[in-house]
Design a protein around this motif. Structure first.
Motif, short mmCIF file in Angstrom:
data_model
loop_
_atom_site.label_atom_id
_atom_site.label_comp_id
_atom_site.label_asym_id
_atom_site.label_seq_id
_atom_site.Cartn_x
_atom_site.Cartn_y
_atom_site.Cartn_z
N UNK A 19 0.72 -1.22 0.00
CA UNK A 19 0.05 -0.06 -0.11
C UNK A 19 0.86 1.40 -0.21
N UNK A 20 0.41 2.18 -0.67
CA UNK A 20 1.18 3.50 -0.94
C UNK A 20 1.63 4.17 0.65
N UNK A 21 0.52 4.02 1.41
CA UNK A 21 0.60 4.70 2.82
C UNK A 21 1.33 4.05 3.61
N UNK A 22 2.20 2.94 3.36
CA UNK A 22 3.12 2.18 4.20
C UNK A 22 4.54 2.86 4.21
N UNK A 23 5.21 2.49 5.07
CA UNK A 23 6.46 3.18 5.42
C UNK A 23 7.36 3.35 4.12
N UNK A 24 7.18 2.20 3.26
CA UNK A 24 7.98 2.29 1.99
C UNK A 24 7.08 2.37 0.85
N UNK A 25 5.88 3.00 1.09
CA UNK A 25 5.08 2.90 0.03
C UNK A 25 5.29 3.92 -1.17
N UNK A 26 6.07 4.77 -0.75
CA UNK A 26 6.48 6.06 -2.15
C UNK A 26 7.26 5.09 -2.96
N UNK A 27 7.76 4.05 -2.78
CA UNK A 27 8.59 3.36 -3.67
C UNK A 27 7.52 2.83 -4.70
N UNK A 28 6.30 2.75 -4.70
CA UNK A 28 5.42 1.91 -5.52
C UNK A 28 5.36 3.13 -6.72
N UNK A 29 5.13 2.61 -7.91
CA UNK A 29 4.59 3.69 -8.93
C UNK A 29 3.44 4.11 -8.77
N UNK A 30 2.57 3.44 -7.81
CA UNK A 30 1.13 4.10 -7.49
C UNK A 30 1.22 5.30 -6.78
N UNK A 31 2.30 5.52 -5.93
CA UNK A 31 2.47 6.65 -4.76
C UNK A 31 2.20 7.95 -5.56
N UNK A 32 1.32 8.58 -4.71
CA UNK A 32 1.02 9.97 -4.96
C UNK A 32 2.18 10.83 -4.37
N UNK A 33 2.05 12.23 -4.80
CA UNK A 33 3.29 12.99 -4.55
C UNK A 33 4.32 13.27 -4.91
N UNK A 34 4.59 12.41 -6.11
CA UNK A 34 5.85 12.14 -7.06
C UNK A 34 5.49 12.77 -8.47
N UNK A 35 4.93 13.71 -8.77
CA UNK A 35 4.40 13.97 -10.07
C UNK A 35 5.81 14.28 -10.87
N UNK A 36 5.75 13.94 -12.41
CA UNK A 36 6.80 13.94 -13.16
C UNK A 36 6.44 14.85 -14.42
N UNK A 115 14.17 7.92 0.69
CA UNK A 115 13.29 6.74 0.98
C UNK A 115 13.97 5.69 0.44
N UNK A 116 14.81 5.68 -0.79
CA UNK A 116 15.64 4.85 -1.19
C UNK A 116 16.77 4.33 -0.14
N UNK A 117 17.29 5.18 0.24
CA UNK A 117 18.59 4.98 1.11
C UNK A 117 18.16 4.48 2.44
N UNK A 118 16.94 4.64 3.01
CA UNK A 118 16.21 4.45 4.13
C UNK A 118 16.24 2.69 4.14
N UNK A 119 16.11 2.21 2.96
CA UNK A 119 15.84 0.69 3.04
C UNK A 119 17.25 -0.04 3.08
N UNK A 120 18.24 0.69 3.44
CA UNK A 120 19.78 0.27 3.72
C UNK A 120 20.41 -0.74 2.65
N UNK A 121 20.59 -2.00 3.20
CA UNK A 121 21.41 -3.03 2.43
C UNK A 121 19.96 -4.23 2.13
N UNK A 122 18.67 -3.87 2.67
CA UNK A 122 17.86 -4.98 2.41
C UNK A 122 17.17 -5.20 0.92
#
Length: 280
Positions: A19-36, A115-122
């Motif tokens: 889900x886009x409202x989860x901790x790493x939800x912004x990684x989803x292509x569906x995530x709002x708040x990332x207009x291009x 957000x990407x870097x917050x995932x660490x090495x996982x």
């Protein structure tokens, strides 16, 4: 089409999102708040941009997709036209997805990059109910199983962002025929810059090899043969492995499009000119 081998991931070991409202939800292509913004056209999500790339020959369909305010609606607007997708779609969809993610990072450097870097090495995994190509699906034991191509592309970008951020401060157009948005050729995209204002000198000379690799399918295919093994679960999907996934499809498209060789020859000439410019 050659595809990445399936992987099994333990939920406790990965950075997953559904889900886009989860901790790493912004990684989803569906995530709002990332207009291009491409060519002064504002597209609300990476999903809408990706879906629009199916139809360079149908600008009216592209316009319909990017006009949607919801990423799911944008995807659904594309669905009735999928049989009219560009003929080489299966061969080029992975490089196009990677390009969409690169542009998302460029235009949301702090927010998406952090957000990407917050995932660490996982391992990054899209937890999906029904897609085991882009994501991974729960199995009977509760683990996630699938090819997880989206997650592995994100890991590849994460690695470059962490180790060599300059290498991801630009995004070359995907080197395929008719890479268009609303009938216009998609140009180089630079960090915090409109495509029209991006100057060649902003690309450092040491990036010439990367530019050549991005444009030269033949070179990438040779690399893929030499580096055909895919990385471990927590490593990115490397450029050679990415191309290995789609090289058979590209060859098939080339057979059905004799003019593709002429196009690649022209691209090679353009790369030579750009190389000479950057070396000045």
């Amino acid at each position: 089409m050659a595809e990445a081998d399936p992987r099994t991931y333990r939920r406790t070991d990965v950075a997953s999102f559904r889900k886009t409202n989860e901790r790493f939800g912004g990684l989803s292509n569906m995530a709002p708040g990332f207009p291009i913004t491409i060519l002064d056209v504002r597209i609300l999500t990476a999903e809408a941009l990706y879906q629009a790339c199916r139809f360079p020959h149908l600008p009216e369909v592209q316009r319909l997709i990017i006009a949607q305010t919801s990423p799911m609606t944008a995807k659904m607007r594309a669905k009735p036209h999928r049989n009219d997708s560009r003929s080489d779609w299966d061969a080029v969809r992975v490089p196009i997805m990677k390009w969409c993610l690169r542009v998302k990072l460029l235009q949301h450097w702090d927010k998406f990059g952090e957000l990407l870097l917050e995932t660490g090495d996982r391992a990054i995994v899209e937890d999906s109910r029904k897609d085991d190509f882009w994501g991974a699906m729960p199995d009977e034991e509760g683990a996630l199983h699938g090819r997880n191509v989206l997650g592995r592309l994100l890991m590849e970008i994460r690695e470059k962002l962490r180790d060599d951020p300059e290498s991801v401060k630009w995004a070359m157009p995907v080197p395929i025929p008719n890479f268009l948005l609303l009938t216009r050729e998609i140009p180089i995209i630079g960090q915090n810059a409109q495509p029209e204002t991006l100057q060649p000198e902003t690309l450092q000379p040491e990036r010439v090899g990367e530019l050549q690799a991005l444009f030269n399918f033949t070179s990438l295919h040779e690399q893929a043969v030499e580096h055909s093994k895919l990385p471990p679960d927590n490593e990115p999907l490397s450029e050679p492995a990415l191309v290995q996934m789609s090289k058979e499809g590209v060859r098939g498209a080339a057979k059905s499009r004799p003019s593709l060789y002429l196009i690649l020859l022209g691209l090679s000439a353009a790369i030579l000119a750009l190389t000479l410019w950057l070396a000045r």
